[in-house]
Design a protein around this motif. Structure first.
Motif, PDB file in Angstrom:
ATOM      1  N   LEU B 180      30.637 131.076 -45.986  1.00 51.10           N
ATOM      2  CA  LEU B 180      30.390 129.902 -45.155  1.00 51.10           C
ATOM      3  C   LEU B 180      30.780 130.248 -43.722  1.00 51.10           C
ATOM      4  O   LEU B 180      31.829 130.860 -43.493  1.00 51.10           O
ATOM      5  N   VAL B 181      29.937 129.884 -42.760  1.00 52.09           N
ATOM      6  CA  VAL B 181      30.231 130.138 -41.344  1.00 52.09           C
ATOM      7  C   VAL B 181      30.049 128.836 -40.583  1.00 52.09           C
ATOM      8  O   VAL B 181      29.044 128.139 -40.776  1.00 52.09           O
ATOM      9  N   THR B 182      31.017 128.517 -39.743  1.00 53.50           N
ATOM     10  CA  THR B 182      30.887 127.279 -38.970  1.00 53.50           C
ATOM     11  C   THR B 182      31.419 127.469 -37.556  1.00 53.50           C
ATOM     12  O   THR B 182      32.309 128.294 -37.324  1.00 53.50           O
ATOM     13  N   ASP B 183      30.835 126.711 -36.648  1.00 57.31           N
ATOM     14  CA  ASP B 183      31.369 126.674 -35.276  1.00 57.31           C
ATOM     15  C   ASP B 183      32.041 125.321 -35.021  1.00 57.31           C
ATOM     16  O   ASP B 183      32.323 124.977 -33.877  1.00 57.31           O
ATOM     17  N   GLY B 184      32.273 124.584 -36.082  1.00 52.10           N
ATOM     18  CA  GLY B 184      32.953 123.302 -35.951  1.00 52.10           C
ATOM     19  C   GLY B 184      31.994 122.135 -36.053  1.00 52.10           C
ATOM     20  O   GLY B 184      32.387 121.044 -36.467  1.00 52.10           O
ATOM     21  N   SER B 185      30.746 122.375 -35.712  1.00 51.98           N
ATOM     22  CA  SER B 185      29.762 121.298 -35.875  1.00 51.98           C
ATOM     23  C   SER B 185      28.766 121.687 -36.959  1.00 51.98           C
ATOM     24  O   SER B 185      28.706 121.055 -38.010  1.00 51.98           O
ATOM     25  N   ALA B 186      28.007 122.734 -36.730  1.00 54.02           N
ATOM     26  CA  ALA B 186      27.066 123.180 -37.755  1.00 54.02           C
ATOM     27  C   ALA B 186      27.776 124.086 -38.754  1.00 54.02           C
ATOM     28  O   ALA B 186      28.734 124.781 -38.405  1.00 54.02           O
ATOM     29  N   THR B 187      27.294 124.066 -40.003  1.00 51.45           N
ATOM     30  CA  THR B 187      27.867 124.915 -41.053  1.00 51.45           C
ATOM     31  C   THR B 187      26.732 125.577 -41.815  1.00 51.45           C
ATOM     32  O   THR B 187      25.782 124.906 -42.225  1.00 51.45           O
ATOM     33  N   LEU B 188      26.869 126.873 -42.003  1.00 58.04           N
ATOM     34  CA  LEU B 188      25.821 127.689 -42.597  1.00 58.04           C
ATOM     35  C   LEU B 188      26.374 128.367 -43.845  1.00 58.04           C
ATOM     36  O   LEU B 188      27.548 128.745 -43.872  1.00 58.04           O
ATOM     37  N   ARG B 189      25.531 128.504 -44.865  1.00 59.77           N
ATOM     38  CA  ARG B 189      25.965 129.189 -46.092  1.00 59.77           C
ATOM     39  C   ARG B 189      25.082 130.390 -46.379  1.00 59.77           C
ATOM     40  O   ARG B 189      23.866 130.306 -46.219  1.00 59.77           O
ATOM     41  N   LEU B 190      25.728 131.473 -46.806  1.00 62.25           N
ATOM     42  CA  LEU B 190      25.021 132.719 -47.083  1.00 62.25           C
ATOM     43  C   LEU B 190      25.387 133.186 -48.484  1.00 62.25           C
ATOM     44  O   LEU B 190      26.540 133.557 -48.733  1.00 62.25           O
ATOM     45  N   ALA B 191      24.421 133.164 -49.372  1.00 59.39           N
ATOM     46  CA  ALA B 191      24.699 133.609 -50.744  1.00 59.39           C
ATOM     47  C   ALA B 191      24.424 135.104 -50.836  1.00 59.39           C
ATOM     48  O   ALA B 191      23.444 135.540 -51.419  1.00 59.39           O
TER      49      ALA B 191
END
Lengths: 278, 278, 278
Positions: B180-191
């Motif tokens: 999981l990667v986030t900049d505090g607002s958007a959050t992205l998931r990488l399987a």
């Protein structure tokens, strides 16, 4: 091992069962260890199925020691911080009843660690695992050791190992072409392993880590037998595919992870069947 | 990642471009890192195409930090000298505007590093990379962590990761079966990735090094996405040829070096296409 | 190497003979070395046929140095304890007439080790082994070095190497695409090795360990030539089978162990036949 003490079928079955239990419980093994080989130790502990923690900072190592399944103390690089860490870690393990393994690397040759090892013996390590020179030195015998080389034959350390086990109340394992395990009364020999183990750095250290992993789930003798047999059988298999020491270490970790509980039990049974009780 | 923030085609292309740029510029990555895994970290940084410096002595580490492309601070073995070194290195990086990555190994479980990490957070790391337990602990949440094991699920750390990123102004990456990667607002998931990553010591540390390598040439979110994807794809490929953990690590370094920018861009694009924005 | 100083057939034969003698005597090589690469150094020393001791604790390192076949001092991680250890170890080696090798990792770039190296030079290392930037810095020349990278060309360090060898009375080896060895008057070039050596961490450190292993059984020039040739030929063979840097390191250790004395002698002879005396 005299059959009066531990029937061979029982030891074989119990060793296999210990490996199964280790993999089911994945005990935390807190290692204060040799900086040269810490990576290999951690990977060996993982490969056999336990969970290594390598906390080696005073103030932290002892935090984990009290709640770990077992503790490894390897004296290979005993700098000032690590010495403080070792003593606090052993005290925490002993205080919490956590089994701990002492790997007295080059004790008897180098002065700082020899003094430290003497103090640690009073804390009664669950298992001592060393080569013949180290075990003789720990037991107070003169030895022909040269640094980390084992120049003494395993058999020449048998009485020292028994005396040491008598003093600690735990098990003592002497590594070499034939590994020897004793609880002070019975003595067992395991002709497992491969000469490649002496051609890579850290094989003995890895054995210390495996011993601690087993000690988290079983008694001292079974732990020492299980670790020696697991490393030895994995080494024999790795030697078949290795071109040299680089590929041997890689294959050794692979084989540790692939080893089954039945493999280990069968080999212990076979070794005991041919063993000469002493 | 909500498309309003960062369209997926852009992120995919930018991540691939970052890997190309990294290889063209071979940035110096100054690493103050875990003694158990420093060799693997250095080799991973080399394999991806950057130039590692492992200066970890007070009086030297900070000399390199100010002129490096990026700095990695891994808290895995925070002895007294290394703690002094970490604080001076971070101060030098911050003073020179050099991006720095914090890898809070076992923070929340062990006290010395937990206190150190709290102080370092005030210096606003460009990227924090940890497992779920570590990220939750850093954000001030209770966790079920046990040493370096991640017992908390990645998703359970999502809000902690966002809070942490909000506080630092950088990116936060949580490693696990799904990263999981986030900049505090958007959050992205990488399987991406393979279970073998949890069966070797230092895979997380290597990811910290890769993150710093990327951070030298791109922004925090792209750096975290690039490092996770590079390690994950390399791990998937390595797992195909590995017999066990020994051969897995060897193949992992090989695959990191063989990875193309197109490989990384394509995989980021594919992950974003199936991702659930949050 | 001008033929008046050392006829090429003699040097080739002597280098091969040195490898044979090394394997027959398995000298103890006491290494105070870089924590990042200590495992590789130990394994390289084992693979070539010597016996590594990695004692790096003040109070112990110097105990071994006086009785070792040779000593390696690598400045890659010069923390406070290690600096004390280095100085005591060198003093013990010098006092006992034991050959010692100085590997001045990143000297000229980082201040703590640069000051330490300047002091150590006064103890006249038997062999100095570094890259072009390090050798130029040690000789007091400005360099374009950046950390552990060798940005200076080997040839640009030729006069610095000769000056350094003149000052120490030993040999100086400059590593790079072509290795250069000098005793201050004659200068020899060896076009051995593979670009893969620059893509893994610790290849230079391993060369330092090999140089010390050879120095235990032969003179400084033959030691430097033997170590460069052994590592270079092993690297060329490893590169043939490597898929990337991970499998390269594994194969490098394998090939070091498989190298024959004839292999080394033949390659030295071939290199000298094409060499340009200077």
């Amino acid at each position: 091992m005299t059959s009066a003490v531990l029937p061979s079928y029982d030891l074989a079955a119990r060793t296999g069962a210990a490996l199964s239990e280790l993999r089911a419980r994945t005990p935390l093994v807190q290692c204060v260890t040799n900086e040269v080989t810490s990576n290999l130790v951690a990977n060996a502990v993982l490969a056999i199925g336990a969970s290594p923690a390598m906390a080696s900072v005073p103030g932290e190592a002892e935090e984990l020691a009290g709640s770990a399944g077992a503790v490894l103390v390897n004296l290979g690089t005993p700098g000032p911080d690590q010495r403080a860490c070792v003593e606090a870690t052993v005290a925490a393990a002993v205080g919490a009843g956590v089994p701990w393994v002492l790997d007295p690397v080059a004790v008897g040759v180098l002065s700082v660690r020899t003094r430290l090892a003497a103090r640690l013996l009073a804390e009664r390590p669950t298992v001592v695992r060393g080569n013949a020179s180290e075990v003789r030195a720990l037991a107070g015998e003169a030895s022909s050791g040269r640094g980390v080389d084992a120049r003494d034959a395993v058999e020449a350390a048998a009485s020292a190992a028994r005396a040491l086990a008598g003093a600690t109340g735990g098990a003592v394992a002497v590594s070499g072409p034939v590994d020897l395990v004793t609880d002070g009364s019975a003595t067992l020999r395991l002709a497992v392993g491969d000469p490649f183990l002496a051609r890579v750095t850290g094989a003995g250290c890895a054995l210390g880590g495996l011993t601690a992993a087993f000690a988290a789930v079983t008694d001292p003798v079974v732990a020492a037998v299980g670790a020696s047999t697991a490393l030895g059988v994995a080494a024999e298999r790795a030697a078949v595919v290795a071109r040299g020491p680089g590929s041997f270490v890689v294959a050794l970790l692979d084989e540790l992870s692939l080893l089954s509980a039945d493999d280990v039990a069968a080999r212990v049974g076979a070794e005991l069947a041919v063993g000469v009780p002493a």
